[in-house]
Scaffold this active site. Structure first.
Site, PDB file in Angstrom:
ATOM      1  N   HIS A   1      40.235  64.925  80.143  1.00 46.34           N
ATOM      2  CA  HIS A   1      39.625  64.033  79.152  1.00 46.34           C
ATOM      3  C   HIS A   1      40.347  62.684  79.194  1.00 46.34           C
ATOM      4  O   HIS A   1      41.583  62.647  79.250  1.00 46.34           O
ATOM      5  CB  HIS A   1      39.734  64.653  77.754  1.00 46.34           C
ATOM      6  CG  HIS A   1      38.980  63.865  76.726  1.00 46.34           C
ATOM      7  ND1 HIS A   1      37.607  63.937  76.604  1.00 46.34           N
ATOM      8  CD2 HIS A   1      39.395  62.970  75.807  1.00 46.34           C
ATOM      9  CE1 HIS A   1      37.213  63.112  75.645  1.00 46.34           C
ATOM     10  NE2 HIS A   1      38.282  62.519  75.140  1.00 46.34           N
TER      11      HIS A   1
ATOM     12  N   GLU B   1      44.099  59.693  86.084  1.00 50.72           N
ATOM     13  CA  GLU B   1      43.343  60.941  86.288  1.00 50.72           C
ATOM     14  C   GLU B   1      43.348  61.366  87.750  1.00 50.72           C
ATOM     15  O   GLU B   1      43.544  62.538  88.076  1.00 50.72           O
ATOM     16  CB  GLU B   1      41.885  60.756  85.841  1.00 50.72           C
ATOM     17  CG  GLU B   1      41.705  60.625  84.349  1.00 50.72           C
ATOM     18  CD  GLU B   1      40.244  60.694  83.942  1.00 50.72           C
ATOM     19  OE1 GLU B   1      39.946  61.391  82.970  1.00 50.72           O
ATOM     20  OE2 GLU B   1      39.396  60.049  84.596  1.00 50.72           O
TER      21      GLU B   1
HETATM   22  C1  GAR Z   1      36.398  61.166  83.719  1.00 47.77           C
HETATM   23  O1  GAR Z   1      37.028  59.988  83.250  1.00 47.77           O
HETATM   24  C2  GAR Z   1      36.669  62.313  82.777  1.00 47.77           C
HETATM   25  O2  GAR Z   1      37.917  62.236  82.157  1.00 47.77           O
HETATM   26  C3  GAR Z   1      35.571  62.133  81.786  1.00 47.77           C
HETATM   27  O3  GAR Z   1      34.449  61.818  82.554  1.00 47.77           O
HETATM   28  C4  GAR Z   1      34.874  60.998  83.640  1.00 47.77           C
HETATM   29  C5  GAR Z   1      34.169  61.457  84.897  1.00 47.77           C
HETATM   30  O4  GAR Z   1      34.379  60.525  85.921  1.00 47.77           O
HETATM   31  N1  GAR Z   1      35.364  63.328  80.989  1.00 47.77           N
HETATM   32  C6  GAR Z   1      35.064  63.284  79.714  1.00 47.77           C
HETATM   33  O5  GAR Z   1      34.882  62.244  79.098  1.00 47.77           O
HETATM   34  C7  GAR Z   1      34.969  64.657  79.046  1.00 47.77           C
HETATM   35  N2  GAR Z   1      34.783  64.556  77.652  1.00 47.77           N
HETATM   36  P1  GAR Z   1      34.085  60.863  87.431  1.00 47.77           P
HETATM   37  O6  GAR Z   1      32.672  61.428  87.510  1.00 47.77           O
HETATM   38  O7  GAR Z   1      34.185  59.555  88.143  1.00 47.77           O
HETATM   39  O8  GAR Z   1      35.112  61.861  87.888  1.00 47.77           O
END
Ligand code: GAR
Length: 194
Positions: free
Chosen positions: A106, A176
């Site tokens: 998250h 991340e």
């Molecule tokens: C990421 O930043 C993840 O932390 C978030 O979605 C994004 C996906 O990015 N998740 C949430 O917000 C969950 N509540 P990506 O498709 O580029 O990996």
């Protein structure tokens, strides 16, 4: 010894999925076997095709269908699940089946700025609106509520007065991309054989 097999659930562009694929390519004991998305147009589907990884597109009714999901995950012999930007709520039978073996990332410091609708830029906008001086990344086990499972790891970052939601998003994603592959590997390596 048998390789540990990961399924990634994702709904979006898949930048985290891409890092996971790269990290576990040619790994000696862990492999990414399946990518599951609720959107056939999601970037993660293209990533799966490009990297020759099996994928499946599901909707909410398939996700909540116990026999369908159990057969799908058993077919690929999945040991561990990573939610990398997955928008749907995990049903209780999957939470139970993958107890301590299903994690979510998250883009904020939970328990703040989590829950239904807290996804993508909404999260960073919420941090800015609250006037928080710091934000970060949380990795947690998945339970039956959005973003509420036991926290495993957090990394903080300072919020600059001039940060926009887009700028924060970039900074958070950099963290991340580093910590998700690292923690996925660490947690899988700590799993006892069953
Ligand atoms: C990421 O930043 C993840 O932390 C978030 O979605 C994004 C996906 O990015 N998740 C949430 O917000 C969950 N509540 P990506 O498709 O580029 O990996």
């Amino acid at each position: 010894m048998k390789k540990r097999r990961i399924a990634i659930f994702a709904s979006g562009d898949g930048t985290n999925t891409e890092k996971l694929i790269k990290h576990f390519k040619n790994h000696s004991s862990i492999s990414i076997e399946l990518i599951i998305s609720n959107s056939s147009k999601a970037g993660v589907i293209k990533l799966a095709q490009k990297n020759d990884i099996q994928y499946s597109v599901i909707n909410k009714s398939l996700l909540t269908n116990n026999s369908y999901m159990t057969s799908l995950l058993n077919l690929y012999d999945i040991d561990f699940i990573v939610l990398a930007g997955f928008l749907l709520l995990m049903p209780p039978f999957l939470v139970k089946m993958y107890d301590q073996r299903m994690i979510n990332i998250h883009p904020a410091l939970l328990p703040k700025h989590g829950g239904k609708g807290m996804y993508g830029l909404n999260v960073h906008q919420s941090v800015i609106s609250a006037g928080d001086l710091e934000t970060g990344v949380t990795i947690h086990y998945v339970n039956e509520s959005f973003d509420k499972g036991k926290i495993i790891f957090q990394e903080k970052l300072k919020v600059d007065r001039r940060d926009t939601a887009e700028k924060l998003s970039k900074k958070v994603q950099e963290i991340e991309h580093r910590v998700l592959p690292e923690w996925t590997e660490k947690l899988i390596s700590q799993m006892s054989y069953y």
